[in-house]
Structure formats: C-alpha cells, structure tokens
Scaffold this motif. Structure first.
Motif, PDB file in Angstrom:
ATOM      1  N   ALA A 163       1.468   8.229  -5.666  1.00 21.87           N
ATOM      2  CA  ALA A 163       0.925   9.411  -6.375  1.00 21.87           C
ATOM      3  C   ALA A 163       1.960   9.634  -7.475  1.00 21.87           C
ATOM      4  O   ALA A 163       1.437  10.400  -8.409  1.00 21.87           O
ATOM      5  N   TRP A 164       3.207   9.562  -7.345  1.00 25.59           N
ATOM      6  CA  TRP A 164       4.143   9.819  -8.405  1.00 25.59           C
ATOM      7  C   TRP A 164       3.506   9.247  -9.871  1.00 25.59           C
ATOM      8  O   TRP A 164       3.631  10.076 -11.115  1.00 25.59           O
ATOM      9  N   MET A 165       3.236   8.146  -9.964  1.00 26.18           N
ATOM     10  CA  MET A 165       2.841   7.431 -11.310  1.00 26.18           C
ATOM     11  C   MET A 165       1.604   8.173 -11.989  1.00 26.18           C
ATOM     12  O   MET A 165       1.796   8.098 -13.031  1.00 26.18           O
ATOM     13  N   LEU A 166       0.758   8.582 -11.240  1.00 24.71           N
ATOM     14  CA  LEU A 166      -0.473   9.427 -11.795  1.00 24.71           C
ATOM     15  C   LEU A 166      -0.146  11.032 -12.019  1.00 24.71           C
ATOM     16  O   LEU A 166      -1.175  11.835 -12.246  1.00 24.71           O
ATOM     17  N   THR A 167       1.202  11.451 -11.929  1.00 23.05           N
ATOM     18  CA  THR A 167       1.512  12.598 -12.009  1.00 23.05           C
ATOM     19  C   THR A 167       2.228  13.036 -13.013  1.00 23.05           C
ATOM     20  O   THR A 167       3.441  12.430 -13.467  1.00 23.05           O
ATOM     21  N   TRP A 168       1.884  14.133 -14.135  1.00 21.05           N
ATOM     22  CA  TRP A 168       2.676  14.432 -15.374  1.00 21.05           C
ATOM     23  C   TRP A 168       3.551  15.232 -14.966  1.00 21.05           C
ATOM     24  O   TRP A 168       3.519  15.901 -14.191  1.00 21.05           O
ATOM     25  N   ASN A 169       4.524  15.810 -16.127  1.00 21.89           N
ATOM     26  CA  ASN A 169       5.480  16.787 -15.765  1.00 21.89           C
ATOM     27  C   ASN A 169       5.042  18.055 -16.034  1.00 21.89           C
ATOM     28  O   ASN A 169       5.259  18.662 -16.989  1.00 21.89           O
ATOM     29  N   TYR A 174       0.914  -1.386  -0.067  1.00 23.04           N
ATOM     30  CA  TYR A 174      -0.105   0.011   0.164  1.00 23.04           C
ATOM     31  C   TYR A 174       0.876   1.341  -0.016  1.00 23.04           C
ATOM     32  O   TYR A 174       1.791   1.436   0.932  1.00 23.04           O
ATOM     33  N   GLY A 175       0.808   1.983  -1.195  1.00 18.64           N
ATOM     34  CA  GLY A 175       1.677   3.094  -1.426  1.00 18.64           C
ATOM     35  C   GLY A 175       2.465   2.966  -2.409  1.00 18.64           C
ATOM     36  O   GLY A 175       3.293   3.713  -3.042  1.00 18.64           O
ATOM     37  N   ASN A 176       2.962   1.523  -2.676  1.00 18.05           N
ATOM     38  CA  ASN A 176       4.084   1.315  -3.601  1.00 18.05           C
ATOM     39  C   ASN A 176       3.407   1.698  -5.105  1.00 18.05           C
ATOM     40  O   ASN A 176       2.506   0.975  -5.598  1.00 18.05           O
ATOM     41  N   GLY A 177       3.833   2.216  -5.803  1.00 12.43           N
ATOM     42  CA  GLY A 177       3.410   2.965  -7.166  1.00 12.43           C
ATOM     43  C   GLY A 177       3.238   1.497  -8.260  1.00 12.43           C
ATOM     44  O   GLY A 177       2.345   1.563  -9.028  1.00 12.43           O
ATOM     45  N   TYR A 178       4.046   0.349  -8.260  1.00 14.50           N
ATOM     46  CA  TYR A 178       3.915  -0.786  -8.976  1.00 14.50           C
ATOM     47  C   TYR A 178       2.743  -1.406  -8.410  1.00 14.50           C
ATOM     48  O   TYR A 178       1.995  -2.132  -9.495  1.00 14.50           O
ATOM     49  N   TRP A 179       2.257  -1.539  -7.080  1.00  9.63           N
ATOM     50  CA  TRP A 179       1.285  -2.213  -6.587  1.00  9.63           C
ATOM     51  C   TRP A 179      -0.124  -1.236  -7.383  1.00  9.63           C
ATOM     52  O   TRP A 179      -1.181  -2.044  -7.781  1.00  9.63           O
ATOM     53  N   THR A 201       3.405  19.970  -2.472  1.00 13.82           N
ATOM     54  CA  THR A 201       2.193  20.213  -2.204  1.00 13.82           C
ATOM     55  C   THR A 201       1.245  19.095  -2.624  1.00 13.82           C
ATOM     56  O   THR A 201       1.531  18.306  -3.840  1.00 13.82           O
ATOM     57  N   GLN A 202      -0.204  18.897  -2.197  1.00 13.45           N
ATOM     58  CA  GLN A 202      -1.033  18.147  -2.480  1.00 13.45           C
ATOM     59  C   GLN A 202      -1.484  17.886  -4.079  1.00 13.45           C
ATOM     60  O   GLN A 202      -1.573  16.989  -4.557  1.00 13.45           O
ATOM     61  N   SER A 203      -1.305  19.051  -4.656  1.00 12.99           N
ATOM     62  CA  SER A 203      -1.637  19.223  -6.039  1.00 12.99           C
ATOM     63  C   SER A 203      -0.675  18.945  -6.949  1.00 12.99           C
ATOM     64  O   SER A 203      -0.727  18.817  -8.216  1.00 12.99           O
ATOM     65  N   LEU A 204       0.489  18.848  -6.659  1.00 12.14           N
ATOM     66  CA  LEU A 204       1.938  18.778  -7.264  1.00 12.14           C
ATOM     67  C   LEU A 204       2.697  17.883  -7.078  1.00 12.14           C
ATOM     68  O   LEU A 204       2.292  16.718  -7.373  1.00 12.14           O
ATOM     69  N   GLY A 205       3.825  17.656  -6.428  1.00 14.63           N
ATOM     70  CA  GLY A 205       4.475  16.586  -6.042  1.00 14.63           C
ATOM     71  C   GLY A 205       5.572  16.134  -7.101  1.00 14.63           C
ATOM     72  O   GLY A 205       5.856  16.856  -8.287  1.00 14.63           O
ATOM     73  N   ARG A 206       6.102  14.921  -7.179  1.00 16.37           N
ATOM     74  CA  ARG A 206       7.096  14.355  -8.006  1.00 16.37           C
ATOM     75  C   ARG A 206       6.269  13.880  -9.177  1.00 16.37           C
ATOM     76  O   ARG A 206       5.550  12.834  -9.231  1.00 16.37           O
ATOM     77  N   PRO A 207       6.725  14.097 -10.449  1.00 14.34           N
ATOM     78  CA  PRO A 207       6.144  13.701 -11.530  1.00 14.34           C
ATOM     79  C   PRO A 207       6.839  12.656 -12.296  1.00 14.34           C
ATOM     80  O   PRO A 207       8.103  12.620 -12.518  1.00 14.34           O
ATOM     81  N   TRP A 208       6.174  11.543 -12.505  1.00 14.21           N
ATOM     82  CA  TRP A 208       6.722  10.126 -13.147  1.00 14.21           C
ATOM     83  C   TRP A 208       5.972   9.992 -14.200  1.00 14.21           C
ATOM     84  O   TRP A 208       6.482   9.097 -15.242  1.00 14.21           O
TER      85      TRP A 208
END
Length: 649
Positions: free
Chosen positions: A326-332, A61-66, A356-363
C-alpha cells in the motif's frame, strides 16, 4: 540448474506446523535456520515443510515491488514522483528498459523454486512417512500454484531441478533445461490440481488453509489461461519454441469448457466460502480473513514473531516477508497545509501520518492514470467500488498528533476542524477549480479552490505524479492506535489476498465469452458481481453510513452482450491494487492494446495539465526475462545460455 542450497533445501527461513483438528486453529510457525534433506524422511519434517509453503506467499503477496511488476505499465498505474528505476522501467514509456537484470520481473523466479522443491519432497516422501494424502495434496496445490505463476510469467520453465522431473532434488546442479509451456501445464499444474481437488477437505484444516474450492479456482484459472495460450489470437510468441498443440490432442475450446465447468462447480459447492455482502465489507480492515478471501499471505498485529516484522516502531522494512504494497500507491499527504489564523496565512500541518486505512506510510512510487479515475471508475454514484478502492478525501487529524487547536483555516480562509475534509479529489471535471499560478499555493500541494468550499480540491484532469487518489482497500489497519496516530511506519499487519471466491464468477464468465456453455451466461455471472458492487453500507470518503442498494441500476447498465473487454473492465474495478492486472492482460493478449497510452500531470505540484504518454509494448514483452543471476550461475556453453533466455532480452 535452479540454485538450491543443499543444506537449506526448502528455504532460508522455515516454519513448523502444530497439527490442529479444526479450521478455527491457525498455523503455528516456528522459524528454523537449517532445514536439511533428512527432515523430509520424518513426519515432523514434512509437516514443517507444509507450513513453509504457506509462509512463502509472503515473498510476493504484499511486496510493493511485486505489486509494481503487475500494475505499473498496465492500464492501472504508472510511475509516481518518487519512483526509482524499478518503477520507471516497468512503465514501458522509455524511462528505462526491462532486461535480465530488472529486479521486479525476476521476483517470481527467485521466490518460488526453493518451495517447489519443498513440495517435491513432501509429495515424494509423504506417504512413506505416514502423512495423509489430504496433507500431501496441500503441497500438490502449492506446486501447481507456483508452476502456474512461473509459466504465466516466463513461458516454459524447468520441471527437473536436478534429480528428474518433479523429483525432490538434494544435489545442486550447474545445468538446467526448460520444459515447454504444454509440458508444464500437462505434467505438473493440471495433474497436481486435479489430485488436490480429489483429496483436499471441503473446509480448511487451519484458518487460511487450502480446500477443494481453492484448488478448483486455481485449476479453472489454469485451464482458462492455457486455452488462451493454445488459441493465441494475436500471435504472441512463446518460449521455448513449440507448436501450440496440446499433447493430449485437446482443443482450446475443450479447456475453456473445463474452466467454466470447474469454476461453476466451485460456485455451486463453495464449502465455507461466500461473497461478502458489500465491496466495503470485503475490504475493510476490521473484516480481514473473511470467507471471500480464500488464500492469503498472512500477517498479524498480535506478535512480531508471527508477523515476521516489527509492529511498534518508528521505522519499517520495505521488503519481504513484510506487507508494504500500500505504501507504493500512497502519496505524501502530510505536505498538505492549513492556516492557524483566519486573518493572515500562518501555515500549519493539518494532516499527519497515521496508522489508519485511509492514510498510512507514503512512498509515492505508483500512481493511477487519469483514465483510471475518469473512465474505469466512471460510475461513482451507483458503483461502490471507486469509493471502496481509493482515498479521495483527506481529513484533518492534527488532534491525533496532540495539537490542541480546535480550529484551523483552509481554502477560502474557511474554518476546519479535526475530522473535516482538508483536501478532496473531485469526482469529475464538471467544476474546474482555480489552481495556484505559481509555486504550490497556500495548500502547499498545488491544490485548487472552489467558491464556498473549505477543502482544497483537485479535479480528475488535474491529477499528476505527485498528488493523486491514494489506495484504501489494501491500506494500513491497526486496532492499537488509541487516541493517537498509532504506528504508521512499520509494515502492514494485514493479510494480503492471493485468491478470492469472487474470481470464480469472473473465470466462468470469461470462459463463457470464449464459447463455453452452461446454465449461467457470462452476463448472469458478471451481474452477481455488479449487483454486489451496487450495495452500500458505508461511504469511505464521506466517512458516514450510507445504506443504499443500487443493484438494479447496476444490472440494468450491464450490456446484453458481454465481451472480453467488458470483463477486463470489470476485473480492474474489482481487483484494482491487488496485483492481478499484468496477468489478466497477458492472458487475454490485450496488454499492448489496452495500455498503449495514458495521461497524467507531471512531477511538480502545479502540473495540472495532462500529458499523454505513449508506451512501447512489443510481443516479446509478454514474457518476462529469465534473471541474469540464474543464467550466470549455469556452467554451460555460451550458446546454451543464450538459448535459455527469452528472446528479446
């Protein structure tokens, strides 16, 4: 043989528990490198094992590959521009195949068996070591939890890890035999959870600890899922092959009724749990660990030690035990450009990576389909869940990066300031923007313009694999950003939920549709969730307070007859981005039907023409393959190995 190291029986990295007297206390995790079978003969060792069971939630839970394994290839998501083979193969659209070497599908198998053995040791030795049955029942809960994950994912799995069924194994074996699906449910999952309900406390022993209500939710889900399995409406194959007859002679209808009754008991006897007043309140980072979230993989901003990952760094680890889904669903979004000048275009970055909750790290690994935006979340006016799930407005934050310019110039050369909308996804296609005909345009991301608007825009029909609404609900949340961008690169310091109180309403409603009877109808139950969805206190994408109650309109729009399809629609609106979906579609045997095709633009910024993609989902795909590493490690004849694997792989 389930691979278990004799000297590290429970896991490679364990924690100990400091006992506390109230639910305001927390688990005190003390990592240990070695954990031996002898530890399970002592009170201290057994209590350490209980804490390890909570900690092991972080492996999934929290793992992007999961998250990828449970979203990509469903009607929730497809692969995005930066996706590697782990994501493309999960899409079921001929961009790769799922086989026994596919990593995401093997995660459950590789993650839970050591902890099942930990639970076995606690349950087997707990009473003789002076451990209370309530604490032992926490282990019963987790053994039921893990076996439920396994049986949904792979079909029948071994109950004997080497020393007998549900026995604590300290002697690694080189053979393994899979039990049937009915055996896993009736010998392990149901008995464990029934006893857990009897003996767990009504209120959690520690913050986030399991309770009677938590166990009721899990048991109700298991009854519901097993009822579907017995009924098998679409003739989906099972493995190991067995007749779909309950060993105790109970019918599918009996299990649907049990699912309803147990879920209703959880609703009527909630203990400390309750629905949050709004969907926004449920998901805002400042309200994490609220009393709707019953079980979660915990993380903290307060300590790297307790977070099990770096907190203040320019890098972050995309692997368990970190939370990085969340990184997985965040675009650059940092590629968006504005102009420094109003008279000529002088490109400058107006969006910077921020914690911030709207941004974060993009993958840019996973993307919602156009159908998700246009159809699943069609009501963006009354229903708050679209706004409370996705990021559709990206606001200038160059001031947080130390840039002192007070004004930049954006679409139509109109002025923008920090906090203003720089780029927006439109709610619908009623206005189609003018997109650049070549390259990526001044925005640098292929965004369009509308007359009089200073923000770049893209319509739902123009979403593609490189620019799409990001995820807000599970996004980054920090309290230590100060006046700057904070630390967006380390993994998230938020908990990731595994079970929510709201699901009791969905489970009871689904059981009612399947024929269960009681005082509350499926429509009554679904309308509790829909009424809450109609209440607004804040608009995430408007970045403004919005006190509005659309509950009456939401209830009025609920059909008089609730179907399984409608429940699935509501479930994705409620739980999008949380990893529920593949299990929902497999349980209801609707995966091939609901995810058969989707549309989205291509991988280039200027690809705004939707392309329809067809998926190939066959009946054998409703079970994941047993990982090749497991089969290779078994010292048995080749024909036995072949029979161990699920057919089709």
């Amino acid at each position: 043989m389930i691979k278990i190291n004799k000297k590290i029986i429970a896991a490679f990295f364990l924690a100990s528990l400091t006992f506390n007297t109230g639910c305001n206390e927390i688990l005190d995790e003390q990592p240990r490198g070695i954990y031996t079978p002898e530890d399970f003969t002592t009170e201290r060792g057994i209590t350490q094992g209980v804490t390890a069971l909570y900690r092991h939630l972080r492996s999934l839970y929290g793992n992007g590959y999961w998250l990828n394994a449970n979203m990509t290839g469903t009607d929730e998501a497809t692969w995005a521009q930066s996706a590697d083979g782990n994501f493309r193969s999960m899409d079921m659209s001929n961009n790769g195949i799922i086989d026994n070497q596919n990593f995401p599908t093997g995660m459950v198998w590789g993650s839970v068996f050591p902890y099942i053995n930990t639970a076995n040791g606690i349950i087997q030795n707990g009473s003789t070591a002076g451990i209370s049955e309530s604490l032992i029942s926490e282990a019963r809960f987790f053994r039921g939890f893990d076996y439920f994950l396994l049986v949904q994912t792979y079909g029948g799995v071994p109950l004997d890890l080497g020393s007998g069924e549900l026995k604590f194994n300290i002697d690694p074996k080189t053979t393994s035999v899979r039990n049937t699906v009915p055996e896993v449910y009736t010998k392990a999952i149901f008995p464990d959870l029934v006893k857990a309900i009897d003996n767990l406390p009504a209120s959690p022993r520690v913050i986030g600890g399991v309770t009677k209500t938590t166990a009721r939710l899990l048991l109700a889900k298991a009854y519901l899922t097993y009822g579907w399995w017995l009924q098998n409406p679409n003739n989906i194959p099972t493995y190991p092959e067995t007749s779909r007859i309950d060993p105790d002679g109970k019918t599918a209808q009996w299990y649907f009724q049990q699912a309803y009754d147990v879920a209703i008991a959880g609703i009527n006897n909630p203990g400390p749990y309750k629905l949050q007043p709004t969907f926004y309140d449920l998901n805002r980072g400042s309200n994490d660990r609220n009393m709707e979230c019953m079980l979660y993989a915990d993380h903290t901003e307060a300590s790297e030690f307790y977070n099990e990952g770096v907190i203040t760094a320019s890098y972050g680890d995309g692997w368990s035990p970190n939370n990085f889904a969340a990184w997985m669903l965040t675009w650059n979004y940092t590629n968006i450009r504005s102009s420094k000048k109003s008279t000529s275009w002088e490109s400058t970055s107006s969006m910077h990576r921020a914690a911030t909750q709207s941004l974060g790290r993009p993958w840019t690994r996973m993307a919602p389909t156009i159908e998700v935006i246009k159809n699943t979340f069609s009501d963006k006016t009354n229903d708050s869940r679209y706004d409370g799930t996705f990021v559709t407005t990206y606001r200038g934050n160059w001031d947080k990066a130390g840039i002192t310019d007070g004004t930049f110039y954006n679409a139509n050369m109109l002025p923008v300031h920090p906090g203003d909308a720089i780029f927006s996804f439109l709610d619908d296609d009623s206005q189609l923007p003018t997109y650049p005909s070549a390259n990526a345009g001044q925005s640098n991301i292929g965004a369009g313009v509308l007359p009089g608007r200073a923000d770049w825009v893209t319509a739902p029909s123009g979403i593609n694999r490189i620019v799409y609404p990001g995820i807000w609900k599970i996004g980054t949340y920090r309290t230590d950003n100060g006046s700057g961008l904070g630390y967006p690169n380390p993994s998230l310091t938020r908990p990731f939920s595994a079970l929510k109180f709201s699901e009791l309403y969905f489970v009871a409603a689904e059981a009612a549709v399947k024929g269960a009877s009681g005082s509350l109808s499926a429509r009554d139950l679904i309308n509790v969730i829909r009424a809450r969805a109609g209440k607004w206190v804040f608009s995430v994408n408007g970045n403004v307070a919005k006190v509005q109650d659309n509950s009456a309109a939401m209830i009025a729009a609920t059909p008089s007859t609730i179907t399984i399809d409608y429940i699935l629609d509501e479930r994705t609106r409620e739980y999008y981005g949380e990893g529920y979906r593949w299990y929902d579609l497999v349980r209801t045997q609707t995966w091939a039907q609901r995810a058969a095709k989707y549309s989205i633009g291509g991988v280039n910024y200027t690809d705004h023409t939707p392309v329809t993609v067809t998926r190939t989902i066959q009946p054998f795909h409703y079970l994941r393959p047993i990982p090749r590493g497991q089969i290779d490690a078994m010292e048995v004849p080749a024909d036995v190995k072949a029979k161990y694997q699920n057919p089709g792989y």
